[in-house]
Write a protein that holds these residues in place. Structure first.
Motif, mmCIF file in Angstrom:
data_model
loop_
_atom_site.group_PDB
_atom_site.id
_atom_site.type_symbol
_atom_site.label_atom_id
_atom_site.label_comp_id
_atom_site.label_asym_id
_atom_site.label_seq_id
_atom_site.Cartn_x
_atom_site.Cartn_y
_atom_site.Cartn_z
ATOM 1 N N TRP A 80 0.841 -1.208 0.000
ATOM 2 C CA TRP A 80 0.000 0.000 0.000
ATOM 3 C C TRP A 80 0.867 1.245 0.000
ATOM 4 C CZ3 TRP A 80 -4.494 1.974 -0.987
ATOM 5 C CH2 TRP A 80 -4.890 3.168 -0.406
ATOM 6 N N ASP A 81 0.522 2.181 -0.853
ATOM 7 C CA ASP A 81 1.213 3.465 -0.921
ATOM 8 C C ASP A 81 0.298 4.518 -0.302
ATOM 9 O OD1 ASP A 81 2.121 5.963 -1.659
ATOM 10 O OD2 ASP A 81 2.941 5.252 -3.569
ATOM 11 N N ASP A 82 0.706 5.023 0.877
ATOM 12 C CA ASP A 82 -0.158 5.916 1.645
ATOM 13 C C ASP A 82 -0.208 7.322 1.056
ATOM 14 O OD1 ASP A 82 -1.937 5.602 3.655
ATOM 15 O OD2 ASP A 82 -0.567 6.090 5.285
ATOM 16 N N VAL A 365 1.260 -9.250 1.905
ATOM 17 C CA VAL A 365 0.467 -8.015 1.804
ATOM 18 C C VAL A 365 1.001 -7.022 2.831
ATOM 19 C CG1 VAL A 365 -1.847 -7.023 1.884
ATOM 20 C CG2 VAL A 365 -1.568 -9.397 1.175
ATOM 21 N N GLU A 366 1.537 -5.903 2.346
ATOM 22 C CA GLU A 366 2.121 -4.884 3.230
ATOM 23 C C GLU A 366 1.179 -3.689 3.304
ATOM 24 O OE1 GLU A 366 5.065 -4.679 4.926
ATOM 25 O OE2 GLU A 366 5.790 -6.677 4.338
ATOM 26 N N GLY A 367 0.719 -3.390 4.507
ATOM 27 C CA GLY A 367 -0.182 -2.249 4.693
ATOM 28 C C GLY A 367 0.567 -1.021 5.158
ATOM 29 N N THR A 368 -0.102 -0.184 5.980
ATOM 30 C CA THR A 368 0.523 1.073 6.418
ATOM 31 C C THR A 368 1.647 0.833 7.418
ATOM 32 O OG1 THR A 368 -1.169 1.254 8.116
ATOM 33 C CG2 THR A 368 -1.543 2.484 6.083
ATOM 34 N N PRO A 392 -5.673 -0.104 4.143
ATOM 35 C CA PRO A 392 -6.726 0.698 3.508
ATOM 36 C C PRO A 392 -7.085 0.149 2.126
ATOM 37 C CG PRO A 392 -4.879 2.060 4.270
ATOM 38 C CD PRO A 392 -4.431 0.631 4.350
ATOM 39 N N ASN A 393 -8.314 0.402 1.742
ATOM 40 C CA ASN A 393 -8.796 0.028 0.393
ATOM 41 C C ASN A 393 -8.564 -1.446 0.082
ATOM 42 O OD1 ASN A 393 -9.228 2.722 0.379
ATOM 43 N ND2 ASN A 393 -8.322 3.115 -1.642
ATOM 44 N N MET A 394 -8.551 -2.257 1.131
ATOM 45 C CA MET A 394 -8.421 -3.697 0.911
ATOM 46 C C MET A 394 -9.614 -4.405 1.569
ATOM 47 S SD MET A 394 -5.385 -6.313 1.984
ATOM 48 C CE MET A 394 -5.953 -7.043 3.508
#
Ligand code: NA7
Length: 505
Positions: A80-82, A365-368, A392-394
């Protein structure tokens, strides 16, 4: 009936082990949209693997899904790209280099039984015969005729493989850790007339499917076992078991999975009815012990056609692992603790899956602030079994903390799919670009899922419903067990409150 747009090879993939079959009765294992069933005829009440594949291919054509599907592609990473509010997804495609793509939203539809589990047996690698997990059975098939076959595991896959392989194997050894308290399937063919009648009934059946506890066309009975007379109870048991299917499990008295007394009565009936099919009393006690190994129905009940009879054949042997576990693999087979070597040409690992969460955690899966695998390493937390804080958005479907293993796939997919679509439409309409599960809401949902899971008899069994089959996996309710109506209510309540429990911006 329909044009096949994509060649068969795309549809012959996982779980092509011998005997694979759906054990949810038609019409519960189908989508409810009229366009999906009006041009479709079922061949059997419990469709075999090839026919269920034909069905999903049919649905893919009806919904024109194939132009939007990239086949033979494995997602290895997603991050995820914040800053830009988007996902970067790495895809390994067969025959070509890996590629990356960007997406505003990521929906993981990885299923609850897609990460096979293979126990770590000592000297596994020195075995010289063929050895396959049921879920990763070779696409080209395996010839077991005239071979000495061993099957480890007696879950749904082990039962089905045993039924399919026992006649043609020169010798079949089934290694059983826990007896499968399987119910009779009874699987008649479906005539054209029955298919026409089913279509006429579908509008009403759809309403039932969409309001029932598990997406079936029946529910647990409203009465408790203790509230009916013995003769009525026995008549009801007889009706449920002779229907064929999961009714004796999921259509039994309301307290069957809550009260030990009620459960014991149901098991006694099942035991007394089924065990005479096994003539050898010692074998009968191993396959169907007088005292249940766990409360009936608290491990996934399988359906069988002639499973118990298979063990009466002279070429079939049951090896109970209860006091005699598998010690190691040897070049020619399997050695059990008693020192016996079981000589085998082919070993079938029907040993199950890292269920419910494993399909998601095996993708990086890498989040924030870290990976989903790390986040869930000490226990799972989600908001409504649909999304997780820090990602987010997942969204995910048919995964942890949703009804999943306690509901049919199509019913769950329709509900969660509708909810996700409505959420995305809401965001589009209101110019919103980011949605994330709130931490507090997630904690509350986790507490609720665990609280529901702790009720009744289910926690008394060691089962994959609680992650017990995977060494080191935290023991907790992996599914939301309060039923589809309550889940549906909570999902749409959140949507009605402009997606309460989620932060949108
Ligand atoms: P299951 O239901 O998880 O069954 C796995 C079987 O393998 C079960 O009998 C296990 O015994 C056995 N098992 C697992 N590990 C071992 C070891 N180490 N030694 C011996 N036996 C072992 O998987 P299935 O593929 O049959 O079914 C999965 C679901 O997919 C099915 O229920 C449907 O919902 C669809 P245990 O019971 O843990 O003692």
């Amino acid at each position: 009936m329909f044009n096949v747009i994509f060649p068969n090879r795309y549809f012959r993939y996982w779980n092509c082990y011998p005997g694979a079959r759906v054990d949810t009765k038609v019409p519960a294992y189908q989508f409810t949209g009229t366009e999906t069933w009006k041009g479709w005829n079922w061949k059997e009440l419990f469709p075999g693997r090839e026919h269920i594949m034909d069905y999903f291919r049919h649905v893919g054509n009806v919904w024109n899904l194939y132009p939007d599907i990239q086949f033979e592609s494995r997602v290895s990473n997603a991050s995820w790209d914040d800053v830009d509010n988007r996902w970067t997804i790495s895809v390994d495609s067969k025959g070509s280099h890996s590629s990356t793509l960007q997406a505003s939203f990521l929906v993981l539809c990885t299923g609850f039984a897609s990460q096979p589990y293979i126990p770590e047996y000592p000297d596994f690698e020195i075995y010289r015969g063929d050895c396959y997990h049921t879920a990763r059975w070779p696409q080209s098939g395996v010839d077991w005729k005239g071979k000495r076959v061993g099957i480890i595991g007696t879950g749904a896959s082990g039962v089905q493989a045993t039924q399919a392989m026992n006649r043609d194997a020169s010798h079949l050894t089934v290694f059983q850790r826990t007896p499968n308290l399987a119910l009779p399937m009874l699987n008649p063919n479906m005539s054209d007339k029955e298919n026409s009648e089913l279509k006429e009934a579908m509008p009403n059946l759809t309403k039932v499917i969409q309001t029932s506890h598990a997406g079936f066309v029946y529910n647990m009975l409203p009465e408790a076992t203790s509230s009916v007379s013995e003769s009525d109870r026995l008549k009801t048991y007889e009706r449920l078991i002779s229907t064929g299917g999961l009714e004796f499990w999921l259509g039994n008295y309301s307290d069957m999975l809550l009260s030990k007394e009620a459960n014991d009565l149901a098991y006694k009936f099942y035991h007394d009815k089924t065990s005479p099919r096994i003539k050898d009393p010692k074998l009968a006690e191993l396959l169907l012990p007088k005292t249940p190994p766990h409360p009936f129905g608290t491990k996934r009940v399988s359906l069988e056609q002639d499973y118990f009879e298979a063990f009466e054949r002279p070429n079939v042997r049951l090896v109970s692992l209860t006091n005699n576990p598998i010690e190691r693999f040897v070049p020619t087979g399997i050695q059990t603790k008693d020192g016996e070597t079981h000589e085998l040409d082919l070993i079938v690992l029907a040993t199950g899956f890292d269920s419910v969460s494993g399909g998601i955690t095996r993708i990086n899966v890498e989040g924030t602030s870290g990976s989903i695998k790390d986040k869930w390493s000490k226990g799972i937390s989600t908001q409504l079994g649909l999304s997780a804080h820090g990602f987010p958005n997942m969204f995910f479907t048919y995964g942890p903390q949703a009804p999943t293993a306690f509901a049919t796939g199509p019913a769950t997919a329709e509900l969660q799919g509708d909810w996700i679509i409505s959420c995305l439409q809401h965001m589009k309409t209101h110019g919103l670009h980011r949605i994330e599960a709130e931490k507090d809401a997630e904690q509350a949902w986790r507490d609720h899922v665990i609280d529901v899971g702790d009720q009744g008899l289910f926690p008394e069994a060691k089962s994959w419903y609680f992650g017990d089959n995977i060494p080191g996996k935290p023991r907790e309710a992996l599914n939301y067990m309060a039923g589809m109506p309550e889940y549906r209510r909570r999902l749409w309540k959140s949507a009605g409150e402009k997606y309460s429990g989620f932060q949108l911006s």
